[in-house]
Design a protein around this motif. Sequence first.
Motif, PDB file in Angstrom:
ATOM      1  N   THR A 106       0.819  -1.226   0.000  1.00  0.00           N
ATOM      2  CA  THR A 106       0.000   0.000   0.000  1.00  0.00           C
ATOM      3  C   THR A 106       0.846   1.267   0.000  1.00  0.00           C
ATOM      4  O   THR A 106       0.333   2.340  -0.309  1.00  0.00           O
ATOM      5  CB  THR A 106      -0.931   0.006   1.224  1.00  0.00           C
ATOM      6  OG1 THR A 106      -0.147  -0.137   2.411  1.00  0.00           O
ATOM      7  CG2 THR A 106      -1.945  -1.135   1.140  1.00  0.00           C
ATOM      8  N   ASN A 107       2.118   1.140   0.323  1.00  0.00           N
ATOM      9  CA  ASN A 107       2.999   2.315   0.350  1.00  0.00           C
ATOM     10  C   ASN A 107       3.760   2.409  -0.967  1.00  0.00           C
ATOM     11  O   ASN A 107       4.985   2.270  -1.026  1.00  0.00           O
ATOM     12  CB  ASN A 107       3.967   2.221   1.530  1.00  0.00           C
ATOM     13  CG  ASN A 107       4.715   3.531   1.757  1.00  0.00           C
ATOM     14  OD1 ASN A 107       4.260   4.607   1.329  1.00  0.00           O
ATOM     15  ND2 ASN A 107       5.865   3.446   2.406  1.00  0.00           N
ATOM     16  N   ASP A 111       2.193   5.347  -9.537  1.00  0.00           N
ATOM     17  CA  ASP A 111       0.920   4.761  -9.941  1.00  0.00           C
ATOM     18  C   ASP A 111       1.144   3.411 -10.618  1.00  0.00           C
ATOM     19  O   ASP A 111       2.236   3.115 -11.129  1.00  0.00           O
ATOM     20  CB  ASP A 111       0.184   5.687 -10.906  1.00  0.00           C
ATOM     21  CG  ASP A 111      -0.132   7.037 -10.283  1.00  0.00           C
ATOM     22  OD1 ASP A 111      -0.083   7.127  -9.047  1.00  0.00           O
ATOM     23  OD2 ASP A 111      -0.406   7.987 -11.044  1.00  0.00           O
ATOM     24  N   ARG A 141      -1.523   5.814  -6.860  1.00  0.00           N
ATOM     25  CA  ARG A 141      -0.948   5.266  -5.622  1.00  0.00           C
ATOM     26  C   ARG A 141      -1.730   5.709  -4.391  1.00  0.00           C
ATOM     27  O   ARG A 141      -1.728   5.029  -3.365  1.00  0.00           O
ATOM     28  CB  ARG A 141       0.517   5.668  -5.504  1.00  0.00           C
ATOM     29  CG  ARG A 141       0.787   7.177  -5.537  1.00  0.00           C
ATOM     30  CD  ARG A 141       2.282   7.461  -5.485  1.00  0.00           C
ATOM     31  NE  ARG A 141       2.583   8.882  -5.491  1.00  0.00           N
ATOM     32  CZ  ARG A 141       2.722   9.592  -6.607  1.00  0.00           C
ATOM     33  NH1 ARG A 141       2.571   9.003  -7.791  1.00  0.00           N
ATOM     34  NH2 ARG A 141       3.001  10.880  -6.565  1.00  0.00           N
ATOM     35  N   SER A 142      -2.425   6.861  -4.496  1.00  0.00           N
ATOM     36  CA  SER A 142      -3.221   7.331  -3.362  1.00  0.00           C
ATOM     37  C   SER A 142      -4.391   6.392  -3.069  1.00  0.00           C
ATOM     38  O   SER A 142      -4.917   6.381  -1.952  1.00  0.00           O
ATOM     39  CB  SER A 142      -3.742   8.737  -3.642  1.00  0.00           C
ATOM     40  OG  SER A 142      -4.556   8.760  -4.820  1.00  0.00           O
ATOM     41  N   ARG A 145      -3.307   3.924  -0.406  1.00  0.00           N
ATOM     42  CA  ARG A 145      -3.101   4.562   0.902  1.00  0.00           C
ATOM     43  C   ARG A 145      -4.414   4.930   1.585  1.00  0.00           C
ATOM     44  O   ARG A 145      -4.466   5.055   2.814  1.00  0.00           O
ATOM     45  CB  ARG A 145      -2.249   5.824   0.717  1.00  0.00           C
ATOM     46  CG  ARG A 145      -0.852   5.557   0.174  1.00  0.00           C
ATOM     47  CD  ARG A 145      -0.127   6.858  -0.153  1.00  0.00           C
ATOM     48  NE  ARG A 145       1.176   6.605  -0.767  1.00  0.00           N
ATOM     49  CZ  ARG A 145       1.941   7.558  -1.297  1.00  0.00           C
ATOM     50  NH1 ARG A 145       1.507   8.828  -1.308  1.00  0.00           N
ATOM     51  NH2 ARG A 145       3.108   7.254  -1.828  1.00  0.00           N
ATOM     52  N   SER A 146      -5.475   5.101   0.780  1.00  0.00           N
ATOM     53  CA  SER A 146      -6.758   5.516   1.345  1.00  0.00           C
ATOM     54  C   SER A 146      -7.631   4.340   1.764  1.00  0.00           C
ATOM     55  O   SER A 146      -8.724   4.546   2.281  1.00  0.00           O
ATOM     56  CB  SER A 146      -7.525   6.366   0.324  1.00  0.00           C
ATOM     57  OG  SER A 146      -7.813   5.612  -0.844  1.00  0.00           O
ATOM     58  N   PRO A 201      -9.789   9.956  -3.434  1.00  0.00           N
ATOM     59  CA  PRO A 201      -9.307  11.343  -3.540  1.00  0.00           C
ATOM     60  C   PRO A 201      -8.801  11.676  -4.934  1.00  0.00           C
ATOM     61  O   PRO A 201      -8.865  12.815  -5.370  1.00  0.00           O
ATOM     62  CB  PRO A 201      -8.176  11.397  -2.498  1.00  0.00           C
ATOM     63  CG  PRO A 201      -7.755   9.971  -2.305  1.00  0.00           C
ATOM     64  CD  PRO A 201      -8.987   9.159  -2.498  1.00  0.00           C
ATOM     65  N   GLU A 202      -8.288  10.664  -5.626  1.00  0.00           N
ATOM     66  CA  GLU A 202      -7.834  10.827  -7.012  1.00  0.00           C
ATOM     67  C   GLU A 202      -8.467   9.710  -7.829  1.00  0.00           C
ATOM     68  O   GLU A 202      -8.287   8.534  -7.521  1.00  0.00           O
ATOM     69  CB  GLU A 202      -6.314  10.746  -7.103  1.00  0.00           C
ATOM     70  CG  GLU A 202      -5.781  10.956  -8.502  1.00  0.00           C
ATOM     71  CD  GLU A 202      -4.258  10.844  -8.564  1.00  0.00           C
ATOM     72  OE1 GLU A 202      -3.713  10.918  -9.677  1.00  0.00           O
ATOM     73  OE2 GLU A 202      -3.641  10.685  -7.499  1.00  0.00           O
TER      74      GLU A 202
END
Length: 563
Positions: A106-107, A111, A141-142, A145-146, A201-202
Motif C-alpha cells: 500500500t505504500n 501509480d 498510488r493514493s 493509501r486511502s 481522492p484521485e
Amino acid sequence: MVMPRVLGTLLLLLLLLLASGMQTEPPEPPRSICLGLSDLAGHYDNLGLNDAAECSRKCQPGKSDTCNVGNLQSYWLNYETHLVEENKTNTVNMSFVKVLVQNFNTNLSEDLHFSLEPSQIPMQVTAKGEDKPPNGVRLPRSLFRSLPGNRSVVRLAITILDISPGNLFKGSQLSLGDGSHVLNNRLVGLSVGQTPVTGLPEPLELVFSHQDQRNMTFTCVFWDVTKGPTGDWSSKGCFTEHKAQRTICHCDHLTFFTLLLVTAHSALIPVRPVLDKATVQALTRISQAGCGVSMVFLAFTIVLYIALRFSRQRFKSEDAPKIHVALSVSLFLLNLAFLVNVGSGSQGSHAACWVRGGILHYFLLCTFTWMGLEAFHLYLLVIRVFNTYFGHYFLKLSLVGWGLPALMVIGTGSANSYGHYTIRDKENRTSLELCWFQEQPAALYITVHGYFLLTFLFGSMVLALVAWKIFTLSSATAGKEQGQNRKGLVTVLGLSSLVGVTWGLAVLTPLGLSTVYIFALFNSLQGVFIFCWFAILYFPSQSTTSSSSGTARLDQAHSVSHE
C-alpha cells in the motif's frame, strides 16, 4: 401343476415390483444455475464457471424461461471477491473471463498501470508519457493509501468479462431496441475484496479504444446493484473524456465498469439536453423566478375564487371556475415541488430522492390531466353544446384529475424508476443533479412525454375548433359590434393558458438555445396567465362583463352538471 407355478411366478414378480416402487425416491431436479434451481454461490471451479458462461449465452431476449438474470449477474459480481478472499489463484485464463490477482504494497511510490487487451490476461506494464496501452487502467498510488484498515499489503483483482450479447447486464438504456450496446460486450472489474472502495481522492483511469461511430454517444458507466431488482448502469462518480478513437473514464470507486454506446438520435426517444453548466444555471434561475411569481398569482387565483364563492350564490354551482381552481392548485403544487427538488438537488438518501422524484412526477401528471380536462370541458360547452348533462360532473372530473396520476405514479414507483437524474454537457460533465427519473427508463417516455403529447394534441385541437367558432361568429356579426376580433383574440389567448399551449413550446427547443430560454420563461409564467384570465372572467360585475367581454365568457354559457 403348471398353473400354480405360473401364478406363483407372477405373484413373486408383483411383490418385487411393489417393493422396488416403495424404495424408489423421486428423481433429483437437474442441476441448473440458469434457472436458479441450485445455489452455486462459491462454486467457482471450472465446471461452475463453464456452466455460468453457457447460461449467459442462453440468456437471450425472448427466452426469459431459460435463465435467471439476477442469479447470473450476482454470480459474476461476486467472482472477484471470491478470488481475492481465496488467496490461492493468481490468474484465470478462459475464453469468457480473464483475471489477474496480485498482492501490492500500500505504500507505493508511483501509480500502477495495467494492460487490458481482450485476448490476454490483464498484466502490469510500465507506462510513461504517451507510451500507454490502447486498452488499460491506471490506479493512482493514493488509492492504496486511502484503503481502510491500515493494511500494509492489499490483494487486487482485475477482471475482463465477456457478457455475450444477451440479457445479462442489459439495463434500462440497452432495453430500448435502438442499437445501444456495451462496447465489445466487455466489462472491466476492479476489486480488493469485500471492502467497498468509494470516494477516491484521485480517480482511477480506464482507457477504451474504439472506432469513431456516428450518432453514438460514449458514456463511462458502472453496474449499480442498488438500481432496480437486478441493478442498472449508472455514471454517478464517473467522468467521460473523449479522445480520438479512444475514451478515458475517470471514476472515484472500484466495481465493474464499461463503455456504453447509446444512440444519440432516435425518432421515438428524445435525447437529454446537452447544456453547459452556465446555461443550466441561467435556465434554472429563470425557471425558479418564474415559478415563484406563478405561485404568488396562483395563490391570488385561489383566494379570489374563495371570496367569490362567499359573495356570489350562483358562483357555487358553476363548474368552470372549479376546474380553473383545480388546475391552479395542481400547478401551484408542481411549482413548489420543482423549487424544492432543484434547491435540494440529489442530496439525501436514495429513498428520500425516490420520494421527491415521485412527488414531482405526480403533480406534473396532475397538471397535464387538469389541462386535458379543461379542454374536455371547453369541448362540451362550445363544440358539443347540447346533451351535456352529467350527474356529479365535477366529482367525476376530480377522480380523473387526481386519481389517474396517482395510479400512474404507483405503477412507475413499483418499477423503481425514480432516483438521481443528471444533466451533462458535451464533455459528459455534470451540469445539474436532481431527483427525477433515473437513467431515462421507458416509464419516462410513456408517462411524461407520451401522456403530455396526448393531452397537448387534444387541447390544441379543441382550442383550434373554438377559435374557428369565435372568429366565424365575429365575421357574421361584423358591423354590429366593434372590436369583436380583438375580444376573440383575448378569449383564445386566455383559453390557451388553460389547455397548456405554453407547454407546447418544448417541441421547439431542438431548434436552438433561444427557444429553450423562451420555453423556460413562458412556461414558468403559466400561473400568471391563468390569474389574468380568471380575473377577466369573474372579477368584474356580471353586467359589466357581459357587455364588454362577449365571447370571453364562453365557458359560462352553459351548465353541464346538476349536483
